[in-house]
Enzyme design. Structure first.
Site, PDB file in Angstrom:
ATOM      1  N   GLU A   1     121.261  70.546  40.596  1.00 12.11           N
ATOM      2  CA  GLU A   1     120.685  70.144  41.888  1.00 12.11           C
ATOM      3  C   GLU A   1     121.444  68.930  42.434  1.00 12.11           C
ATOM      4  OE1 GLU A   1     119.299  70.741  44.516  1.00 12.11           O
ATOM      5  OE2 GLU A   1     117.122  70.551  44.407  1.00 12.11           O
ATOM      6  N   ASP A   2     121.422  68.753  43.759  1.00 11.08           N
ATOM      7  CA  ASP A   2     122.082  67.587  44.360  1.00 11.08           C
ATOM      8  C   ASP A   2     121.203  66.343  44.243  1.00 11.08           C
ATOM      9  OD1 ASP A   2     120.180  68.533  46.131  1.00 11.08           O
ATOM     10  OD2 ASP A   2     121.517  68.643  47.865  1.00 11.08           O
TER      11      ASP A   2
ATOM     12  N   ARG B   1     128.532  67.567  54.598  1.00  5.42           N
ATOM     13  CA  ARG B   1     128.613  68.086  53.225  1.00  5.42           C
ATOM     14  C   ARG B   1     130.003  67.895  52.622  1.00  5.42           C
ATOM     15  NH1 ARG B   1     123.959  71.058  52.058  1.00  5.42           N
ATOM     16  NH2 ARG B   1     123.083  72.289  53.750  1.00  5.42           N
TER      17      ARG B   1
ATOM     18  N   PHE C   1     118.032  58.030  52.879  1.00  4.83           N
ATOM     19  CA  PHE C   1     118.515  59.375  53.167  1.00  4.83           C
ATOM     20  C   PHE C   1     120.033  59.347  52.995  1.00  4.83           C
ATOM     21  CE2 PHE C   1     119.903  63.067  55.432  1.00  4.83           C
ATOM     22  CZ  PHE C   1     118.964  64.007  55.042  1.00  4.83           C
TER      23      PHE C   1
ATOM     24  N   ASP D   1     113.770  64.723  45.075  1.00  6.73           N
ATOM     25  CA  ASP D   1     113.044  63.862  46.003  1.00  6.73           C
ATOM     26  C   ASP D   1     111.549  63.928  45.649  1.00  6.73           C
ATOM     27  OD1 ASP D   1     112.556  62.317  48.259  1.00  6.73           O
ATOM     28  OD2 ASP D   1     112.693  63.987  49.650  1.00  6.73           O
TER      29      ASP D   1
HETATM   30  P1  5GP Z   1     112.331  68.037  46.731  1.00  9.50           P
HETATM   31  O1  5GP Z   1     112.633  67.329  45.440  1.00  9.50           O
HETATM   32  O2  5GP Z   1     111.632  67.131  47.714  1.00  9.50           O
HETATM   33  O3  5GP Z   1     111.596  69.319  46.551  1.00  9.50           O
HETATM   34  O4  5GP Z   1     113.624  68.496  47.469  1.00  9.50           O
HETATM   35  C1  5GP Z   1     114.909  68.141  47.156  1.00  9.50           C
HETATM   36  C2  5GP Z   1     115.779  68.661  48.276  1.00  9.50           C
HETATM   37  O5  5GP Z   1     115.511  67.892  49.475  1.00  9.50           O
HETATM   38  C3  5GP Z   1     117.240  68.427  47.969  1.00  9.50           C
HETATM   39  O6  5GP Z   1     117.807  69.533  47.325  1.00  9.50           O
HETATM   40  C4  5GP Z   1     117.816  68.202  49.348  1.00  9.50           C
HETATM   41  O7  5GP Z   1     118.130  69.433  49.942  1.00  9.50           O
HETATM   42  C5  5GP Z   1     116.699  67.556  50.139  1.00  9.50           C
HETATM   43  N1  5GP Z   1     116.831  66.087  50.155  1.00  9.50           N
HETATM   44  C6  5GP Z   1     115.997  65.194  49.599  1.00  9.50           C
HETATM   45  N2  5GP Z   1     116.425  63.935  49.793  1.00  9.50           N
HETATM   46  C7  5GP Z   1     117.583  64.041  50.492  1.00  9.50           C
HETATM   47  C8  5GP Z   1     118.532  63.081  50.985  1.00  9.50           C
HETATM   48  O8  5GP Z   1     118.423  61.848  50.835  1.00  9.50           O
HETATM   49  N3  5GP Z   1     119.608  63.595  51.649  1.00  9.50           N
HETATM   50  C9  5GP Z   1     119.794  64.918  51.853  1.00  9.50           C
HETATM   51  N4  5GP Z   1     120.888  65.287  52.523  1.00  9.50           N
HETATM   52  N5  5GP Z   1     118.919  65.848  51.398  1.00  9.50           N
HETATM   53  C10 5GP Z   1     117.839  65.415  50.718  1.00  9.50           C
END
Ligand code: 5GP
Length: 188
Positions: free
Chosen positions: A97-98, A163, A150, A101
């Site tokens: 995962e990137d 990206r 962010f 959050d």
């Molecule tokens: P969560 O953990 O809230 O379910 O979701 C994670 C996803 O939210 C990540 O894979 C990404 O796509 C998006 N996301 C969360 N924080 C950020 C951020 O700071 N920047 C970007 N570009 N995407 C984010």
């Protein structure tokens, strides 16, 4: 809307962190075959760097997910837009995962994939924002823990842009027009 990028992690910092993560993974999965699953689209750059540092036999697959919307944020329901091509039963699976959050995406995805009975299932992320968690979730491998910013670059987008940037930046958005909200600008 004015956008300003502030460097958070340089290419060099990312390169050495990816090597460090790969060394741990190489140790943990020595002698085993690993199915590495990237979560589209944000993980594609990190995953490409990570797998080139892995030494065991590796198979690659991808999954694409999307959150439903406000209603389901609280329930944690996530929609699978593209499922795996590979079957995972009996295999060692590493989800890549990137950024984590709220934790909702991975909580749901792990639950869904666990039901398919892999030999093991672990999660590797390059970034973690634990201060925004809505559900408990701890990745097995984490590059950097960051505060509530962010961020873009290294696969991460804002409305599909940025990206391709090789470093990771904090995106500062400065409203000129007070009627324009963050959501309308296309960033989550
Ligand atoms: P969560 O953990 O809230 O379910 O979701 C994670 C996803 O939210 C990540 O894979 C990404 O796509 C998006 N996301 C969360 N924080 C950020 C951020 O700071 N920047 C970007 N570009 N995407 C984010």
């Amino acid at each position: 809307m004015l956008e300003r990028l502030e460097i958070l992690f340089t290419e060099e910092q990312l390169r050495s962190k990816v090597k460090e993560l790969a060394e741990q993974i190489n140790r943990d999965y020595q002698g085993k075959e690993l199915l590495v699953v990237g979560i589209l689209r944000g993980a594609f750059v990190f995953m490409a760097d990570l797998v080139r540092n892995l030494e065991m036999p590796v198979i690659i697959d991808f999954v694409a997910v999307s959150s439903y919307g406000d209603d389901t944020v609280s329930s944690g329901v996530v929609r699978i837009l593209k499922d795996l091509d590979e079957t995972i039963t009996g295999k060692h699976v590493l989800l890549v995962e990137d950024i984590i959050d709220t934790g909702l995406t991975l909580k749901y995805l792990c639950k869904t994939l666990e039901a398919r009975k892999p030999a093991s299932l672990k999660v590797c992320t390059i970034l973690d924002k634990p201060s925004r968690r809505k559900v408990e979730f701890t990745p097995d491998y984490n590059g950097f823990t960051i505060p509530d910013h962010f961020v873009v670059g290294y696969g991460l987008d804002c409305a599909q842009r940025y990206r391709n940037l090789p470093s990771i930046y904090i995106l500062h958005q400065e409203c000129q027009d007070i009627s324009l909200t963050k959501g309308e600008a296309g960033c989550e």
